[in-house]
Each structure stands twice: as C-alpha cells, then as structure tokens.
Design an enzyme around this catalytic site. Structure first.
Site, PDB file in Angstrom:
ATOM      1  N   CYS A 234      60.540  55.037 125.786  1.00 45.59           N
ATOM      2  CA  CYS A 234      59.229  53.749 124.901  1.00 45.59           C
ATOM      3  C   CYS A 234      57.845  53.547 126.097  1.00 45.59           C
ATOM      4  O   CYS A 234      57.568  52.565 125.128  1.00 45.59           O
ATOM      5  CB  CYS A 234      59.828  53.247 124.042  1.00 45.59           C
ATOM      6  SG  CYS A 234      59.106  52.146 122.627  1.00 45.59           S
ATOM      7  N   ARG A 236      55.280  55.465 129.123  1.00 46.17           N
ATOM      8  CA  ARG A 236      55.132  57.121 129.576  1.00 46.17           C
ATOM      9  C   ARG A 236      55.114  58.072 129.063  1.00 46.17           C
ATOM     10  O   ARG A 236      56.752  58.055 130.434  1.00 46.17           O
ATOM     11  CB  ARG A 236      54.030  56.854 130.076  1.00 46.17           C
ATOM     12  CG  ARG A 236      53.289  54.909 130.279  1.00 46.17           C
ATOM     13  CD  ARG A 236      52.097  55.714 129.076  1.00 46.17           C
ATOM     14  NE  ARG A 236      50.384  54.708 128.757  1.00 46.17           N
ATOM     15  CZ  ARG A 236      50.821  54.006 128.157  1.00 46.17           C
ATOM     16  NH1 ARG A 236      52.027  54.167 126.702  1.00 46.17           N
ATOM     17  NH2 ARG A 236      50.333  53.024 128.346  1.00 46.17           N
ATOM     18  N   ASP A 260      59.616  57.768 121.765  1.00 46.60           N
ATOM     19  CA  ASP A 260      57.935  57.588 121.687  1.00 46.60           C
ATOM     20  C   ASP A 260      56.820  57.794 122.236  1.00 46.60           C
ATOM     21  O   ASP A 260      55.494  58.170 121.379  1.00 46.60           O
ATOM     22  CB  ASP A 260      57.665  55.662 121.323  1.00 46.60           C
ATOM     23  CG  ASP A 260      57.016  55.025 120.806  1.00 46.60           C
ATOM     24  OD1 ASP A 260      56.687  55.916 119.847  1.00 46.60           O
ATOM     25  OD2 ASP A 260      55.803  54.892 121.165  1.00 46.60           O
ATOM     26  N   GLU A 265      50.164  64.106 124.091  1.00 47.03           N
ATOM     27  CA  GLU A 265      50.503  63.778 122.520  1.00 47.03           C
ATOM     28  C   GLU A 265      49.229  64.072 121.922  1.00 47.03           C
ATOM     29  O   GLU A 265      47.342  63.641 121.687  1.00 47.03           O
ATOM     30  CB  GLU A 265      50.127  62.075 122.748  1.00 47.03           C
ATOM     31  CG  GLU A 265      51.658  61.993 123.348  1.00 47.03           C
ATOM     32  CD  GLU A 265      51.535  60.032 123.990  1.00 47.03           C
ATOM     33  OE1 GLU A 265      50.923  59.230 123.289  1.00 47.03           O
ATOM     34  OE2 GLU A 265      53.000  59.852 124.155  1.00 47.03           O
ATOM     35  N   HIS A 283      54.079  57.948 119.151  1.00 47.52           N
ATOM     36  CA  HIS A 283      53.785  57.122 119.695  1.00 47.52           C
ATOM     37  C   HIS A 283      53.530  55.140 119.019  1.00 47.52           C
ATOM     38  O   HIS A 283      52.238  55.135 118.915  1.00 47.52           O
ATOM     39  CB  HIS A 283      52.348  56.998 120.442  1.00 47.52           C
ATOM     40  CG  HIS A 283      52.026  56.504 121.644  1.00 47.52           C
ATOM     41  ND1 HIS A 283      51.274  56.673 122.986  1.00 47.52           N
ATOM     42  CD2 HIS A 283      51.946  54.731 121.700  1.00 47.52           C
ATOM     43  CE1 HIS A 283      51.552  55.838 124.052  1.00 47.52           C
ATOM     44  NE2 HIS A 283      51.869  55.026 123.167  1.00 47.52           N
ATOM     45  N   GLY A 285      55.284  52.249 119.398  1.00 47.32           N
ATOM     46  CA  GLY A 285      56.018  51.526 119.978  1.00 47.32           C
ATOM     47  C   GLY A 285      54.751  50.265 119.753  1.00 47.32           C
ATOM     48  O   GLY A 285      55.174  48.402 119.265  1.00 47.32           O
TER      49      GLY A 285
HETATM   50  P1  NAD Z   1      55.067  45.226 133.290  1.00 45.56           P
HETATM   51  O1  NAD Z   1      53.714  45.327 133.706  1.00 45.56           O
HETATM   52  O2  NAD Z   1      55.759  43.744 132.887  1.00 45.56           O
HETATM   53  O3  NAD Z   1      55.996  45.514 133.867  1.00 45.56           O
HETATM   54  C1  NAD Z   1      56.490  47.201 134.600  1.00 45.56           C
HETATM   55  C2  NAD Z   1      57.514  47.086 135.783  1.00 45.56           C
HETATM   56  O4  NAD Z   1      57.962  48.363 136.007  1.00 45.56           O
HETATM   57  C3  NAD Z   1      57.494  45.945 136.723  1.00 45.56           C
HETATM   58  O5  NAD Z   1      58.403  45.119 136.861  1.00 45.56           O
HETATM   59  C4  NAD Z   1      57.741  47.139 137.807  1.00 45.56           C
HETATM   60  O6  NAD Z   1      57.759  46.556 139.012  1.00 45.56           O
HETATM   61  C5  NAD Z   1      58.380  47.939 137.666  1.00 45.56           C
HETATM   62  N1  NAD Z   1      58.121  49.513 138.086  1.00 45.56           N
HETATM   63  C6  NAD Z   1      56.995  49.561 139.181  1.00 45.56           C
HETATM   64  N2  NAD Z   1      57.885  50.959 139.076  1.00 45.56           N
HETATM   65  C7  NAD Z   1      59.372  51.481 139.113  1.00 45.56           C
HETATM   66  C8  NAD Z   1      59.826  52.255 139.685  1.00 45.56           C
HETATM   67  N3  NAD Z   1      59.532  53.275 140.544  1.00 45.56           N
HETATM   68  N4  NAD Z   1      60.888  52.023 139.686  1.00 45.56           N
HETATM   69  C9  NAD Z   1      61.439  51.011 138.513  1.00 45.56           C
HETATM   70  N5  NAD Z   1      60.745  50.128 138.434  1.00 45.56           N
HETATM   71  C10 NAD Z   1      59.004  50.085 138.014  1.00 45.56           C
HETATM   72  O7  NAD Z   1      55.238  46.881 131.825  1.00 45.56           O
HETATM   73  P2  NAD Z   1      55.731  46.017 130.604  1.00 45.56           P
HETATM   74  O8  NAD Z   1      54.584  45.918 129.469  1.00 45.56           O
HETATM   75  O9  NAD Z   1      56.722  46.180 130.392  1.00 45.56           O
HETATM   76  O10 NAD Z   1      55.211  48.120 130.091  1.00 45.56           O
HETATM   77  C11 NAD Z   1      56.602  48.859 130.492  1.00 45.56           C
HETATM   78  C12 NAD Z   1      55.842  50.521 130.248  1.00 45.56           C
HETATM   79  O11 NAD Z   1      55.441  50.125 128.444  1.00 45.56           O
HETATM   80  C13 NAD Z   1      54.360  50.955 130.331  1.00 45.56           C
HETATM   81  O12 NAD Z   1      54.620  51.830 130.351  1.00 45.56           O
HETATM   82  C14 NAD Z   1      53.782  50.330 129.686  1.00 45.56           C
HETATM   83  O13 NAD Z   1      51.719  51.062 128.986  1.00 45.56           O
HETATM   84  C15 NAD Z   1      54.571  50.250 128.252  1.00 45.56           C
HETATM   85  N6  NAD Z   1      54.220  50.805 126.668  1.00 45.56           N
HETATM   86  C16 NAD Z   1      53.865  51.565 125.486  1.00 45.56           C
HETATM   87  C17 NAD Z   1      54.030  51.434 124.562  1.00 45.56           C
HETATM   88  C18 NAD Z   1      53.642  52.055 123.609  1.00 45.56           C
HETATM   89  O14 NAD Z   1      53.199  51.796 122.811  1.00 45.56           O
HETATM   90  N7  NAD Z   1      55.100  52.974 123.314  1.00 45.56           N
HETATM   91  C19 NAD Z   1      53.730  49.624 124.130  1.00 45.56           C
HETATM   92  C20 NAD Z   1      52.889  49.198 125.037  1.00 45.56           C
HETATM   93  C21 NAD Z   1      53.534  49.630 126.835  1.00 45.56           C
HETATM   94  C1  MLT Z   2      50.622  51.394 124.770  1.00 42.34           C
HETATM   95  O1  MLT Z   2      50.123  50.381 125.905  1.00 42.34           O
HETATM   96  O2  MLT Z   2      51.022  52.346 124.753  1.00 42.34           O
HETATM   97  C2  MLT Z   2      49.367  51.782 123.437  1.00 42.34           C
HETATM   98  O3  MLT Z   2      49.456  49.936 123.301  1.00 42.34           O
HETATM   99  C3  MLT Z   2      49.400  51.456 122.157  1.00 42.34           C
HETATM  100  C4  MLT Z   2      48.363  51.592 120.779  1.00 42.34           C
HETATM  101  O4  MLT Z   2      47.230  51.166 121.698  1.00 42.34           O
HETATM  102  O5  MLT Z   2      49.270  51.640 119.623  1.00 42.34           O
END
Ligand code: NAD
Ligand code: MLT
Length: 315
Positions: A234, A236, A260, A265, A283, A285
């Site tokens: 969920c 990237r 997700d 995409e 997508h 999330g």
């Molecule tokens: P965050 O920055 O708070 O946490 C990411 C964590 O990953 C950090 O603690 C970092 O140290 C760790 N990390 C970096 N490299 C790593 C590695 N090689 N192995 C293990 N851990 C590692 O980010 P977040 O807000 O928790 O978001 C996490 C992911 O979710 C991001 O990719 C973000 O873009 C994605 N996201 C997706 C959606 C969606 O709609 N599906 C929504 C929000 C965020």
């Molecule tokens: C994401 O970080 O994946 C996005 O915020 C998704 C969105 O804009 O819906």
C-alpha cells in the site's frame, strides 16, 4: 524565511474544496482545472505562481520549464514522486507535500487488505453476487498468533503495527533509521531482513520508492520467505517486484497479495490484478473524506505560511 508573493494558484486535480477556500480567504486567486492533458497543462501553467497536485499530474521537466512564474509546487499527499524535484530546484521552485494527512487512511486500507487476505472477503463477496453459496472454497486462517513483518517503520508502518497487534498478531520489522528502541516502544521487534523474511506469515511494505527499496521483495527474497507468505503493498508500485510476485503466486511460494499501488497506474499488464489470489485497489490509500480534507487543508495552509514568510513544513 522572507515572504514570497503568491497571487495565483492552479489546482490541476480533484483536491478537497477546503484547499481553494483557504487560499482564497488569504487573497490568492485559484483556478481549478482537473484532467488536463500534458500539452494543456504546459499551456495553462505559464503564468501561475503556484501549482497544487495529487498523484495524477506528472510535473516533469517540460512542465516546469513552461512555467515562467512558478514559485511553489504543492502536493496534497505523501511524498513528491510525481514531481521532478531536481528540475524544480534548479529553477528555484519550492516543492512541498503533506506528509501526515493521509497516514491513518493508508494504514487502515493496509489493515483492510491484510484482513481480506486472511478471509478471502472480496472473492467470497464476488462469488455471492454470482449467485453461489460456497463455504468450502473460502476457508480462511486467523490473524491471531500470526507474524506480521513490517518493512518501513515510519508514520504508516507504526499505525499498521498498533492496529494489527489488536488482532493478536506478533509484529516484527525492519527500518534503517527508526531505532529498535523506538519501535520496541510500539511493540515492534526489529531485526535484519535476513532474519525477518523466514518468520513472517504476512509482510507489508511501508517505505518510499527509492533505489534501495526497488524490488525489496524479489525472486531472491521471496525464496527466503515461508511458503505461502501473504504480502501487501500500500506504499509504492515496484517495492514488491511485480514479475517476481506473479512467479511466487504461480508457484504458491506466495499465498496471496493485497495491492493498492502499481509500477504503472493504471496497470496495462493485468496479470496480477486478474490473479485469483490477488486483491487489488486503484490506489485508494489516501481516498477518504478525512485524508483528503487534511491534505487539502494542510497544503493550502503551507502555501499561506510561505506567503507570510513563516517557517516551512513538508518541504
Ligand atoms: P515515512 O517517511 O513516515 O516512513 C517511511 C519509512 O521507511 C522511514 O521510517 C524510513 O526510514 C523507512 N525506510 C527507508 N528506506 C528503507 C529500507 N530500505 N528498508 C526499510 N525501511 C526503509 O513514510 P509514510 O508516511 O509511512 O509512507 C510510507 C509509504 O506509503 C510511502 O511510499 C508513501 O508514499 C506511501 N503512501 C501511499 C499512500 C497510498 O495512497 N497508497 C498514501 C500515503 C502514503
Ligand atoms: C499517495 O501518497 O499515494 C497519495 O497521497 C495518494 C492520493 O493522492 O490519493
């Protein structure tokens, strides 16, 4: 920081109405034009001071070079994956995001996918709609007592851990930055990935997409996992290698996947989406009323802070 003059902002996607309202309350003229093609965006962007996007607008070097006045690109979401930050920085354009506005929503969807994988809820619902009553086919397994591996223990990883602990899951994880002492405080035992892979019944990834996380789950690492491990992405597309995942599903090394996000995409290659043991979403999330309201509001307030010369967050 010195105040920056922002008089006009283009919102190129569906962003919560609070964003426009806050900007306008602060004297900024806002134009909303969703679904523009790249050429239309390049023609439109040239005179704006600010641009607000979500995920769909690809703000690449061409778009940035067409923007003669642009001073700020704001993403109402987590990360800035769809913005060419180098090209923007070379032109002195500030790029910001709203890192925490959708944390809870993304964590909740992750938990929904984990639960759906354990009890085949989407497949059973689809079967009911087709007129069936198949109780044997959808035998599941409890989450209680199972091991959940969380790779990436940042904002979302932490929220997933606490929620799945309430189902009686043991949570283990890995993060190169968040320390084991910190995660022990939220009930997550950290260990190396080598130690983690063979212990997990479920694995969920919550890292950014970057060179060190592309293909974290690949042929080599799937082979180190328990047979039948279930995985969720969920975060990237690409953190779980899609071709390797399909091979692992075919060989039953992977017992199911909740996806997700995709490398492309929407995904043109439908092999994963159509696999019977894959549950997928387009997508979603961050797609809740609450997350969109927070992200829309946060990005607008951050732009207003910039205009007022206050210190910046989400940059
Ligand atoms: P965050 O920055 O708070 O946490 C990411 C964590 O990953 C950090 O603690 C970092 O140290 C760790 N990390 C970096 N490299 C790593 C590695 N090689 N192995 C293990 N851990 C590692 O980010 P977040 O807000 O928790 O978001 C996490 C992911 O979710 C991001 O990719 C973000 O873009 C994605 N996201 C997706 C959606 C969606 O709609 N599906 C929504 C929000 C965020
Ligand atoms: C994401 O970080 O994946 C996005 O915020 C998704 C969105 O804009 O819906």
């Amino acid at each position: 920081m010195a105040p920056i003059s922002i008089q006009t902002v283009l919102i190129s996607e569906s962003v919560d109405p609070r964003c426009k309202a806050i900007l306008e309350e602060n004297g900024i003229r806002v134009t909303e034009k969703p679904n523009m093609k790249r050429d239309e965006l390049m023609a439109e962007i040239k005179d704006y001071d600010g641009l607000v996007v979500r995920s769909a607008t690809k703000v690449n070097a061409d778009v940035i070079s067409a923007a003669h006045n642009l001073k700020i690109i704001g993403r109402a979401g987590t990360g800035v994956d769809n913005v060419d930050v180098d090209a923007a920085t070379k032109k002195g354009i500030i790029v910001m995001n709203t890192p925490s506005g959708n944390t809870i929503s993304a964590a909740e969807l992750t938990c929904a996918l984990l639960m759906s994988l354990s009890r085949n809820v989407p497949q059973a619902a689809m079967s009911m709609k087709q007129g069936n009553w198949d109780r044997k086919k959808f035998m599941g397994a409890e989450l209680y007592g199972k091991v959940l591996g969380i790779v990436g223990l940042g904002r979302i990883g932490k929220e997933v851990a606490s929620r799945m602990q309430s189902f009686g899951m043991r949570t283990i994880g890995y993060d190169p930055i968040t320390t084991p002492e910190v995660t022990a405080g939220w009930g997550v035992e950290q260990m190396s990935l080598e130690q983690l892979w063979p212990q997990c019944d479920y694995i969920t990834v919550h890292t950014p997409l970057m060179p060190s996380t592309v293909g974290l789950l690949c042929d080599e690492t799937f082979a180190k996992c328990k047979k039948g491990v279930k995985v969720v992405n969920c975060a990237r597309g690409g953190i779980i290698d899609e071709a390797a995942l399909l091979r692992a599903l075919e060989s039953r090394q992977c017992g199911g996947a909740g996806l997700d996000v995709f490398v492309e995409e929407p995904p043109k290659n439908r092999s994963l989406v159509e696999h019977p043991n894959v549950i997928s979403c387009p997508h979603l999330g961050a797609s809740t009323k609450e997350a969109q309201a927070r992200c829309g509001e946060d990005i607008a307030l951050q732009i207003v802070d910039m205009v007022k010369g206050k210190s910046l967050v989400g940059v």
